[in-house]
Design an enzyme around this catalytic site. Structure first.
Site, PDB file in Angstrom:
ATOM      1  N   ARG A 241       9.796  -6.538   9.621  1.00 32.41           N
ATOM      2  CA  ARG A 241       8.810  -6.993  10.603  1.00 32.41           C
ATOM      3  C   ARG A 241       8.722  -5.943  11.705  1.00 32.41           C
ATOM      4  NH1 ARG A 241       7.226  -9.812   7.218  1.00 32.41           N
ATOM      5  NH2 ARG A 241       6.933 -12.081   7.193  1.00 32.41           N
ATOM      6  N   GLU A 270       0.289  -6.085  14.575  1.00 33.35           N
ATOM      7  CA  GLU A 270      -0.643  -5.906  13.452  1.00 33.35           C
ATOM      8  C   GLU A 270      -1.946  -6.666  13.701  1.00 33.35           C
ATOM      9  OE1 GLU A 270       1.472  -7.059   9.892  1.00 33.35           O
ATOM     10  OE2 GLU A 270       3.127  -5.739  10.380  1.00 33.35           O
ATOM     11  N   HIS A 288       1.148  -3.186   5.676  1.00 29.81           N
ATOM     12  CA  HIS A 288       1.904  -4.395   5.289  1.00 29.81           C
ATOM     13  C   HIS A 288       1.686  -4.775   3.822  1.00 29.81           C
ATOM     14  CE1 HIS A 288       3.961  -8.172   7.155  1.00 29.81           C
ATOM     15  NE2 HIS A 288       4.348  -7.983   5.909  1.00 29.81           N
TER      16      HIS A 288
END
Ligand code: GLV
Ligand code: GLV
Length: 327
Positions: A241, A270, A288
């Site tokens: 993360r 993000e 991602h």
């Protein structure tokens, strides 16, 4: 029949399991192609029995209360669940589920790809070639760092961390790791991995790959002090993360050769990327994609659906993160 709300289209395999079990009219998939807007989320959950959400949805107390007391499960389409206020769900006795296991190897594959791409400078060299600026083989062109025989440091030795350790065997690497608690000795032996404290992990790793969940304790676990404590030839990889790394500090470290390179699949905010990071040629940046293989995303959809099926049929969901409320 119970009603199910899905916040964004996921692979059909999972949706079909729900449609077969509960009737197609009871499975509502939000129509937008993109992150659901807050108002549509709050509206969409109203009166439903099950919520199937994705990692970009923030599922907090307000959403749970908007759903109402009949909400019986929050099924996240991801292994990480930092997007859900689990404490608020537990308080309301709502089980929260995730999709562990199926994405372990796929995510480790991607972390390994980032490791190799960052070490051998694949991002910047491909950009040069595509820009038509390659003048031919050069003795000093894009010299990277070797991977084989080096030390891999793993921060967070869960399933994905362990899958990284197994990959390191094929590259004759030494593996060290840090976590809150060491893994079982037998497993350490199998993986040929040695437990070290965080200081040693920083000092000794040639490649440092992050595989812990995002929690208040791991937020900004890697910042200016940590980068300074690493080797100048070190490569850091994050497929866990984004907020585990202080992005601004990382960009500074990369631009000033404090460390050699980075491979990042996840970011602090993000889909925004810190502008300083975009300037770093020695950072490989991808959007991602950890679990993004055709096979794995399909399996994740099945598990998310299986969690809902079990719960709505009065059984224990296979992957509950707050199982204490089911006792
Ligand atoms: C992806 O990031 C996941 O947590 O599944
Ligand atoms: C994720 O599933 C992990 O435990 O690493």
């Amino acid at each position: 029949m119970p009603a199910i709300f899905v916040t964004r289209r996921i692979p059909e395999r999972g949706l079909n399991m729900l449609r077969v079990a509960f009737g197609p009219e009871n499975v509502r998939v939000a129509p937008q192609d993109g992150v659901i807007e807050r108002k549509d989320l709050v509206e969409g959950v109203r009166g439903v029995d099950a919520l199937l959400c994705i990692l970009t949805d923030s599922i907090d107390a307000e959403v749970m209360d908007a759903a109402g007391p009949q909400l019986k499960i929050i099924a996240n389409y991801a292994v990480g669940y930092n997007n859900i206020d689990v404490a608020a769900a537990t308080q309301r006795r709502i089980p929260v589920t995730n999709t562990p296991g199926v994405l372990t190897e796929t995510t480790a594959d991607l972390a390994w790809a980032l490791l190799m791409a960052a070490a051998r400078r694949l991002g910047e060299s491909e950009r040069l070639l595509r820009a038509g600026r390659w003048a031919g083989w050069g003795p000093m062109l894009f010299l990277g760092v070797d991977i084989h025989g080096k030390t891999l440091g793993i921060y967070g030795m869960g399933r994905i961390g362990q899958a990284m350790a197994r990959r390191a065997k094929g590259f004759d690497m030494r593996v060290i790791y840090h976590d809150q608690t060491p893994i079982a000795q037998e497993l350490e032996q199998q993986l040929n991995a040695a437990y070290v404290d965080k200081a040693a992990l920083l000092a000794e790793s040639d490649f440092l790959s992050i595989h812990c969940p995002l929690t208040p304790e791991t937020r900004h676990a890697f910042g200016e002090a940590e980068f300074k404590a690493m080797k100048p030839t070190a490569v850091i990889i994050n497929s866990a993360r984004g907020p585990i790394i202080d992005e601004k500090a990382l960009a500074h470290a990369l631009n000033n050769n404090v460390i050699f390179a980075a491979g990042l699949d996840v970011f602090e905010d993000e889909p925004a990327i810190h502008p300083d990071l975009l300037e770093c040629q020695n950072a490989v940046l991808i959007p991602h994609l950890g679990s993004a293989s055709q096979e794995t995303r399909g399996r994740m959809a099945e598990i998310a659906a299986a969690n809902i099926l079990a719960r709505l049929n009065g059984q224990t969901p296979p992957a509950c993160v707050n199982p204490e409320i089911l006792q």
